[in-house]
Design a protein around this motif. Structure first.
Motif, short mmCIF file in Angstrom:
data_model
loop_
_atom_site.label_atom_id
_atom_site.label_comp_id
_atom_site.label_asym_id
_atom_site.label_seq_id
_atom_site.Cartn_x
_atom_site.Cartn_y
_atom_site.Cartn_z
N TYR A 194 0.84 -1.20 0.00
CA TYR A 194 0.00 0.00 0.00
C TYR A 194 0.88 1.26 0.00
CZ TYR A 194 -4.28 -2.63 0.94
OH TYR A 194 -5.35 -3.48 0.85
N GLY A 195 0.29 2.35 -0.53
CA GLY A 195 0.96 3.64 -0.44
C GLY A 195 1.53 4.11 -1.76
N GLY A 196 2.02 5.34 -1.74
CA GLY A 196 2.65 5.92 -2.91
C GLY A 196 1.67 6.68 -3.78
N THR A 197 2.24 7.35 -4.77
CA THR A 197 1.46 8.15 -5.73
C THR A 197 1.64 7.57 -7.12
OG1 THR A 197 1.68 10.17 -4.41
CG2 THR A 197 1.15 10.43 -6.74
N LEU A 198 0.55 7.18 -7.74
CA LEU A 198 0.54 6.70 -9.12
C LEU A 198 0.32 7.90 -10.02
CD1 LEU A 198 0.42 4.12 -11.02
CD2 LEU A 198 -2.06 4.39 -10.89
N THR A 199 1.26 8.16 -10.91
CA THR A 199 1.17 9.33 -11.78
C THR A 199 0.89 8.92 -13.21
OG1 THR A 199 3.56 9.34 -12.14
CG2 THR A 199 2.72 10.71 -10.35
N TYR A 200 0.15 9.75 -13.91
CA TYR A 200 -0.14 9.53 -15.33
C TYR A 200 -0.16 10.89 -16.02
CZ TYR A 200 -4.92 11.17 -14.46
OH TYR A 200 -6.01 11.94 -14.13
N ALA A 201 -0.01 10.88 -17.31
CA ALA A 201 -0.09 12.12 -18.10
C ALA A 201 -1.48 12.25 -18.70
CB ALA A 201 0.96 12.10 -19.20
N TYR A 202 -1.95 13.47 -18.81
CA TYR A 202 -3.22 13.71 -19.51
C TYR A 202 -3.11 14.96 -20.36
CZ TYR A 202 -4.57 17.27 -15.99
OH TYR A 202 -4.63 18.37 -15.18
N ARG A 203 -3.91 14.99 -21.40
CA ARG A 203 -3.92 16.16 -22.27
C ARG A 203 -5.32 16.72 -22.46
NH1 ARG A 203 -4.52 14.84 -28.26
NH2 ARG A 203 -5.18 12.66 -28.36
N LEU A 204 -6.31 16.08 -21.84
CA LEU A 204 -7.69 16.53 -21.93
C LEU A 204 -8.31 16.61 -20.54
CD1 LEU A 204 -9.25 14.43 -24.83
CD2 LEU A 204 -8.53 16.80 -24.92
N PHE A 205 -9.22 17.52 -20.37
CA PHE A 205 -10.07 17.52 -19.19
C PHE A 205 -11.37 18.18 -19.59
CE2 PHE A 205 -7.38 21.27 -19.07
CZ PHE A 205 -8.27 22.30 -18.84
N ALA A 206 -12.44 17.84 -18.86
CA ALA A 206 -13.76 18.37 -19.18
C ALA A 206 -13.89 19.82 -18.76
CB ALA A 206 -14.83 17.53 -18.49
N LYS A 207 -14.77 20.52 -19.44
CA LYS A 207 -15.04 21.92 -19.08
C LYS A 207 -15.72 22.00 -17.72
CE LYS A 207 -17.25 22.58 -22.92
NZ LYS A 207 -18.08 23.18 -24.00
N ASN A 208 -16.49 20.95 -17.38
CA ASN A 208 -17.10 20.90 -16.06
C ASN A 208 -17.31 19.45 -15.67
OD1 ASN A 208 -20.02 20.02 -16.53
ND2 ASN A 208 -19.86 21.75 -17.96
N THR A 209 -17.82 19.21 -14.46
CA THR A 209 -17.91 17.86 -13.93
C THR A 209 -19.34 17.34 -13.87
OG1 THR A 209 -17.80 18.90 -11.74
CG2 THR A 209 -15.77 17.93 -12.60
N ASP A 210 -20.23 17.93 -14.63
CA ASP A 210 -21.63 17.47 -14.63
C ASP A 210 -21.88 16.62 -15.87
OD1 ASP A 210 -24.42 17.14 -14.63
OD2 ASP A 210 -24.71 19.07 -13.64
N PRO A 211 -22.05 15.29 -15.72
CA PRO A 211 -22.23 14.44 -16.89
C PRO A 211 -23.52 14.69 -17.65
CG PRO A 211 -22.55 13.17 -14.88
CD PRO A 211 -22.01 14.51 -14.47
N SER A 212 -24.50 15.30 -17.01
CA SER A 212 -25.74 15.62 -17.72
C SER A 212 -25.64 16.92 -18.51
CB SER A 212 -26.92 15.71 -16.73
OG SER A 212 -27.24 14.42 -16.25
N ILE A 213 -24.51 17.58 -18.40
CA ILE A 213 -24.21 18.76 -19.21
C ILE A 213 -23.03 18.47 -20.14
CG2 ILE A 213 -23.42 21.17 -19.16
CD1 ILE A 213 -24.87 21.48 -16.49
#
Length: 547
Positions: free
Chosen positions: A1-20
């Motif tokens: 257990y423990g530690g930080t799992l890191t990944y790269a990303y190049r996209l993110f949503a404009k907001n966090t509401d899936p119905s929008i």
């Protein structure tokens, strides 16, 4: 257990509401808000590998749901697992999840509240009678008429995340990441736009590792995404051990064999997973206006491409050789292999530049004195491989069609598609997913809702496709649906709404010290971080390797 799992990303949503925001909201919500079921991580990988874009219902295991049943063709009952708690964050404050939480979330997704969702899939189009909690742990879904797509939509729709009612009623929506509260293995604790995103371990998570049932999940303390827009930056980060995962979750898969081979030449111990999602090397055409309102022009654009030559020279022969319909080869019985297509349709999707030129002449587009028949613009979505489009444009030039490529980010590309402000545009085809989902998308066109997804099918109502859409919904058994779906697919192909290019592989990577990973992509739509929750880090190995 423990530690930080890191990944790269190049996209993110404009907001966090899936119905929008639709499924894009999963870039922030995955692993935080959960669905009723997900794929069974404990399955042997030779039985199902979780390496594609589709998780069949036969692999489902309860997540928030303890069990489910369908007592009749219009009723579906879900038993919620007792003892699941919301994150210890206001206003939920760690209280127990109840059936009423689930029922309310589904009423919101399905348009049964006063507020109507901006983004819709199959759930919204179902003929609902009611979605009600009948006791603390039981939700009963009822339709007014038979829909075979009901079960898959309830259990597996990408937007069907269980969201916190109190948060949405307090703030009016679920758009601000700071207000996100879930039941998942991680809590969303930080998001600095264009910098990083951090999920922190939920110490009271209800889930255990299906392979090691005594082990409470998640294994790592944090999952941290680092924003890296450029591939060169991501590759350098993988080489130097700055990131642990190069995964589809961050929209950062490697798409070219030569790039993968160059990375493996310097880091031969990297773990590699091959991932086929769908055909993104596809070009849409605006059939509302000339020249693409003439099907002969659309046929000519397809016949102009020497796909075998492009595959060998550009993809190293690794892309799938034959064209696919709208249903990909992992979509089960609705998929029709190319060699089973009608002979005429096979010919229309085969390289034949002479026939392409003949069709353009017949359509009234002769070559001018400069050899050009007509000029069009191409709206290229910046997330998709530009190299293929440039190669295709070269082939189209050989038949007298000049294509000017204009690159657009997603923010400008989507509204241009929705409003038909393009000649040609980035397309999408050969989807490996539940076949009901395509009909869920098409419901937007049938019912007059704006949605860029229907542009993949021409963007304007087609009487034959509408007839098949209604027949699909009225089907009383799955065999009827399969037959109708195959007919829908072959007819759509015959209309040449898009120029099919390739379904090419993508490559995911993990450092050798990431343990428990065998190339898995996700356990369900929005279930990528559920994979991360089941991985652990061998930090001693990392140190031994000098990272």
């Amino acid at each position: 257990y423990g530690g930080t799992l890191t990944y790269a990303y190049r996209l993110f949503a404009k907001n966090t509401d899936p119905s929008i925001e639709g499924g894009w909201a999963g870039f922030q919500l995955s692993g935080v808000n959960e669905q009723l079921v997900q794929g069974d991580w404990g399955l042997p990988r030779d039985e199902f590998g979780f390496t594609g874009n589709y998780v069949p219902t036969s692999t489902f295991r309860g997540n928030l749901a303890e069990s489910w049943e369908q007592p009749d063709d219009r009723t579906f009952i879900v038993k919620i697992k007792p003892g699941i708690h919301w994150h210890d964050k206001a206003p939920m404050n760690g209280r127990e999840l109840t059936a009423e939480d689930v029922a309310w979330a589904y009423r919101r997704h399905s348009g049964l509240l006063d507020w109507k969702p901006e983004y819709t899939e199959t759930l919204f189009g179902l003929p609902w009678e009611s979605i009600e909690a009948t006791d603390k742990y039981t939700v009963v879904f009822k339709l007014t008429e038979l829909r075979l797509s009901m079960v898959r939509a309830i259990l597996a729709e990408s937007t069907a995340l269980v969201l916190p009612r109190e948060v949405i009623e307090q703030h009016g929506d679920y758009t601000d990441w700071r207000n996100v509260v879930g039941t998942g293995p991680f809590m969303l604790t930080q998001h600095v736009e264009n910098v990083s995103m951090t999920r922190t371990r939920n110490p009271n998570y209800h889930g255990f590792d299906e392979k090691y049932p005594d082990n409470r999940l998640p294994y790592v303390d944090e999952v941290k995404g680092l924003f890296m827009a450029e591939e060169a930056t991501r590759l350098a980060a993988m080489r130097t051990g700055q990131i642990d995962m190069y995964h589809r979750f961050g929209a950062t898969t490697i798409r070219k064999p030569e790039v993968l081979n160059a990375l493996l030449a310097t880091n031969p111990d990297l773990q590699v997973g091959t991932y086929f999602q769908r055909a993104l090397q596809v070009s849409g055409m605006n059939i509302r206006k000339p020249p693409f309102d003439d099907i002969r022009v659309r046929q000519a654009m397809q016949m102009a491409l020497d796909r075998d030559a492009i595959n060998d020279s550009y993809y190293g022969g690794f892309a799938q050789r034959n064209p696919s319909g709208y249903f990909g080869n992992a979509s089960g019985p609705v998929y029709t292999p190319f060699d089973e297509w009608p002979k005429q349709l096979q010919d229309e999707y085969s390289y034949n530049p002479e026939k392409a030129e003949q069709l353009l002449d017949e359509a009234g587009y002769p070559r001018g004195a400069d050899g050009v028949r007509f000029e069009v613009t191409y709206d290229h979505r910046d997330l998709i491989d530009l190299g293929y489009v440039e190669i295709a444009a070269g082939y189209w030039k050989e038949i007298g069609v000049e294509v000017e490529i204009n690159i657009h980010d997603t923010g400008s590309w989507v509204p241009r598609r929705v409003n038909g402000l393009y000649d040609m545009t980035t397309g999408d085809q050969a989807w490996d997913q539940a076949f009901s989902k395509l009909f869920g998308w098409y419901s937007n066109l049938v019912e007059g809702r704006e949605n860029h997804l229907v542009e993949y099918l021409g963007g304007v109502p087609d009487p034959t496709l509408i007839r098949l859409y209604h027949a699909f919904n009225a089907a009383t058994d799955e065999s009827q649906q399969i037959r109708i779906a195959k007919e829908f697919d072959l007819y759509a192909l015959s209309q040449h709404f898009q120029v099919f290019g390739f379904k090419a592989p993508k490559y995911q990577l993990a450092q050798p010290w990431v343990k428990g990973w065998n190339g898995e992509s996700f356990l369900q739509d929005q279930g990528d971080v559920q994979v991360f929750a089941r991985l652990w880090l061998d930090r001693d190995l990392k140190a031994e390797m000098g990272f």
